[in-house]
Design a protein around this motif. Structure first.
Motif, PDB file in Angstrom:
ATOM      1  N   GLY A  32      -3.364   2.499  -2.543  1.00  0.00           N
ATOM      2  CA  GLY A  32      -3.350   3.839  -3.098  1.00  0.00           C
ATOM      3  C   GLY A  32      -2.440   4.742  -2.288  1.00  0.00           C
ATOM      4  N   TYR A  33      -1.927   5.787  -2.921  1.00  0.00           N
ATOM      5  CA  TYR A  33      -0.940   6.658  -2.291  1.00  0.00           C
ATOM      6  C   TYR A  33      -1.414   7.197  -0.938  1.00  0.00           C
ATOM      7  N   PHE A  34      -2.669   7.579  -0.842  1.00  0.00           N
ATOM      8  CA  PHE A  34      -3.179   8.199   0.378  1.00  0.00           C
ATOM      9  C   PHE A  34      -3.838   7.208   1.337  1.00  0.00           C
ATOM     10  N   GLN A  35      -3.813   5.931   1.012  1.00  0.00           N
ATOM     11  CA  GLN A  35      -4.605   4.939   1.734  1.00  0.00           C
ATOM     12  C   GLN A  35      -3.873   4.398   2.958  1.00  0.00           C
ATOM     13  N   LYS A  36      -4.625   4.187   4.032  1.00  0.00           N
ATOM     14  CA  LYS A  36      -4.056   3.579   5.232  1.00  0.00           C
ATOM     15  C   LYS A  36      -3.890   2.078   5.023  1.00  0.00           C
ATOM     16  N   ASN A  37      -2.850   1.529   5.612  1.00  0.00           N
ATOM     17  CA  ASN A  37      -2.565   0.100   5.480  1.00  0.00           C
ATOM     18  C   ASN A  37      -3.245  -0.724   6.557  1.00  0.00           C
ATOM     19  N   ASN A  38      -3.774  -0.100   7.581  1.00  0.00           N
ATOM     20  CA  ASN A  38      -4.369  -0.829   8.695  1.00  0.00           C
ATOM     21  C   ASN A  38      -5.892  -0.747   8.687  1.00  0.00           C
ATOM     22  N   ASN A  39      -6.455  -0.665   7.489  1.00  0.00           N
ATOM     23  CA  ASN A  39      -7.896  -0.541   7.361  1.00  0.00           C
ATOM     24  C   ASN A  39      -8.602  -1.763   7.947  1.00  0.00           C
ATOM     25  N   GLU A  40      -9.618  -1.520   8.766  1.00  0.00           N
ATOM     26  CA  GLU A  40     -10.340  -2.617   9.417  1.00  0.00           C
ATOM     27  C   GLU A  40     -11.068  -3.508   8.425  1.00  0.00           C
ATOM     28  N   ARG A  51       2.523  -6.812  -0.577  1.00  0.00           N
ATOM     29  CA  ARG A  51       1.845  -5.561  -0.891  1.00  0.00           C
ATOM     30  C   ARG A  51       2.852  -4.456  -1.146  1.00  0.00           C
ATOM     31  N   VAL A  52       2.398  -3.474  -1.903  1.00  0.00           N
ATOM     32  CA  VAL A  52       3.238  -2.342  -2.261  1.00  0.00           C
ATOM     33  C   VAL A  52       2.323  -1.118  -2.306  1.00  0.00           C
ATOM     34  N   ARG A  53       2.900   0.051  -2.101  1.00  0.00           N
ATOM     35  CA  ARG A  53       2.123   1.279  -2.225  1.00  0.00           C
ATOM     36  C   ARG A  53       2.395   1.911  -3.590  1.00  0.00           C
ATOM     37  N   ARG A  54       1.311   2.259  -4.279  1.00  0.00           N
ATOM     38  CA  ARG A  54       1.439   2.924  -5.570  1.00  0.00           C
ATOM     39  C   ARG A  54       1.726   4.416  -5.384  1.00  0.00           C
ATOM     40  N   LEU A  55       2.175   5.028  -6.451  1.00  0.00           N
ATOM     41  CA  LEU A  55       2.296   6.474  -6.477  1.00  0.00           C
ATOM     42  C   LEU A  55       0.944   7.122  -6.773  1.00  0.00           C
ATOM     43  N   SER A  56       0.070   6.411  -7.488  1.00  0.00           N
ATOM     44  CA  SER A  56      -1.256   6.942  -7.823  1.00  0.00           C
ATOM     45  C   SER A  56      -2.217   6.739  -6.664  1.00  0.00           C
ATOM     46  N   LEU A 219      14.958   3.652  -6.528  1.00  0.00           N
ATOM     47  CA  LEU A 219      13.620   3.796  -5.954  1.00  0.00           C
ATOM     48  C   LEU A 219      13.157   2.498  -5.300  1.00  0.00           C
ATOM     49  N   GLU A 220      13.429   1.378  -5.949  1.00  0.00           N
ATOM     50  CA  GLU A 220      13.039   0.088  -5.379  1.00  0.00           C
ATOM     51  C   GLU A 220      13.732  -0.147  -4.037  1.00  0.00           C
ATOM     52  N   LYS A 221      15.007   0.136  -4.000  1.00  0.00           N
ATOM     53  CA  LYS A 221      15.785  -0.126  -2.788  1.00  0.00           C
ATOM     54  C   LYS A 221      15.457   0.845  -1.666  1.00  0.00           C
ATOM     55  N   GLU A 222      15.356   2.129  -2.005  1.00  0.00           N
ATOM     56  CA  GLU A 222      15.252   3.158  -0.971  1.00  0.00           C
ATOM     57  C   GLU A 222      13.822   3.550  -0.643  1.00  0.00           C
ATOM     58  N   LYS A 223      12.863   3.123  -1.471  1.00  0.00           N
ATOM     59  CA  LYS A 223      11.485   3.551  -1.255  1.00  0.00           C
ATOM     60  C   LYS A 223      10.497   2.390  -1.250  1.00  0.00           C
ATOM     61  N   TYR A 224      10.348   1.728  -2.382  1.00  0.00           N
ATOM     62  CA  TYR A 224       9.256   0.769  -2.523  1.00  0.00           C
ATOM     63  C   TYR A 224       9.450  -0.518  -1.738  1.00  0.00           C
ATOM     64  N   SER A 225      10.661  -0.861  -1.382  1.00  0.00           N
ATOM     65  CA  SER A 225      10.892  -2.064  -0.573  1.00  0.00           C
ATOM     66  C   SER A 225      10.914  -1.771   0.922  1.00  0.00           C
ATOM     67  N   GLN A 226      10.686  -0.515   1.287  1.00  0.00           N
ATOM     68  CA  GLN A 226      10.757  -0.116   2.691  1.00  0.00           C
ATOM     69  C   GLN A 226       9.387  -0.224   3.367  1.00  0.00           C
ATOM     70  N   ASP A 227       9.352  -0.837   4.536  1.00  0.00           N
ATOM     71  CA  ASP A 227       8.100  -0.960   5.274  1.00  0.00           C
ATOM     72  C   ASP A 227       7.486   0.404   5.571  1.00  0.00           C
ATOM     73  N   ALA A 228       8.322   1.402   5.786  1.00  0.00           N
ATOM     74  CA  ALA A 228       7.813   2.738   6.100  1.00  0.00           C
ATOM     75  C   ALA A 228       6.975   3.302   4.963  1.00  0.00           C
ATOM     76  N   TRP A 229       7.360   2.980   3.710  1.00  0.00           N
ATOM     77  CA  TRP A 229       6.596   3.460   2.553  1.00  0.00           C
ATOM     78  C   TRP A 229       5.291   2.690   2.412  1.00  0.00           C
ATOM     79  N   THR A 230       5.350   1.370   2.545  1.00  0.00           N
ATOM     80  CA  THR A 230       4.144   0.568   2.373  1.00  0.00           C
ATOM     81  C   THR A 230       3.149   0.801   3.505  1.00  0.00           C
ATOM     82  N   SER A 231       3.631   1.013   4.710  1.00  0.00           N
ATOM     83  CA  SER A 231       2.753   1.073   5.877  1.00  0.00           C
ATOM     84  C   SER A 231       2.005   2.388   6.007  1.00  0.00           C
ATOM     85  N   ARG A 232       2.574   3.459   5.510  1.00  0.00           N
ATOM     86  CA  ARG A 232       1.875   4.734   5.647  1.00  0.00           C
ATOM     87  C   ARG A 232       2.315   5.663   4.534  1.00  0.00           C
TER      88      ARG A 232
END
Length: 236
Positions: A32-40, A51-56, A219-232
């Motif tokens: 989810g858009y607001f969700q942390k990727n390092n959840n225990e 994995r990918v981060r959604r906009l929703s 968007l795929e190249k500059e956002k959704y494929s970037q670790d920075a987007w998926t990680s936080r």
């Protein structure tokens, strides 16, 4: 996810409604858009899953044996004024079509919250969830942008080995045989017609425009494929 955001931009700029159905060629986690990727609460058996981060918003979804939809509605549409009504407007036609296929699905009717929200969306409960034999088989989440809304939803058809605690709509032996391309194509066509009628819009199949395709590729190249987007979470 990039295509869905591109369609949201079309809703903003061109006042276009879009309904898109898709499936997954491998088990994948969407955050989810607001969700942390390092959840225990994450499990080791998910470590190698893409994995990918959604906009929703909402919790993570383990996409595997399912149908996923995205629906975008412009600010000018009456349903954009009331996001809760948009959930019902999309979910009720799904109930009606599934009932016609002898799959009695209902709204949950009540919400529940735990002290610590489960990592996966299907472990959470909202009154507008769809349930089958008491178990959640569809949940949806939204994101608003300049008055327009994108709504994502996942219809769980079969249990994934990566999340065995969540039964699918077609799990029973008599129903599993219906998990075919022909049946799912019929289902999505029926869903699309019913949703178009519910939101009072004509149904017209179309491909992405050149601009939507170009925007999705960027968007795929500059956002959704970037670790920075998926990680936080980052501002979109």
């Amino acid at each position: 996810m990039a295509v869905d955001e591109s369609l949201l931009e079309s809703a903003v700029a061109d006042q276009v409604c879009s309904l898109r159905w898709y499936r997954w060629d491998q088990a994948t986690i969407s955050l989810g858009y607001f969700q942390k990727n390092n959840n225990e609460a994450q499990q080791s058996l998910w470590e190698d899953l893409p994995r990918v981060r959604r906009l929703s918003g909402g919790g993570a979804i383990l996409h595997h044996h399912e149908l996923t939809y995205s629906f975008t509605v412009p600010a000018s549409h009456p349903l954009a004024k009331s996001p809760p009504d948009l959930y019902v407007a999309i979910h009720q036609p799904l109930i009606d079509i599934l009932a016609a296929h002898d799959l009695p699905v209902t709204f949950r009717g009540v919400s529940f919250r735990a002290d610590s929200e489960p990592f996966l969306c299907f472990g959470r409960g909202d009154e507008r969830d769809l349930v089958y034999q008491g178990k959640k088989i569809l949940g949806s989440a939204q994101r608003r942008r300049r008055g327009a809304i994108v709504q994502h939803g996942s219809l769980l058809l079969l249990t994934s080995e990566y999340a065995p605690e969540f039964p699918g709509l077609l799990n029973q032996l008599a129903q599993t045989s219906r998990y075919t391309d022909d049946f799912l194509n019929t289902l999505t066509a029926d869903f699309s017609n019913a949703i178009a009628e519910a939101v009072q819009l004509p149904l017209k199949s179309r491909n992405l425009t050149d601009e939507e395709t170009r925007r999705a590729e960027v968007l795929e190249k500059e956002k959704y494929s970037q670790d920075a987007w998926t990680s936080r979470k980052k501002q979109a």
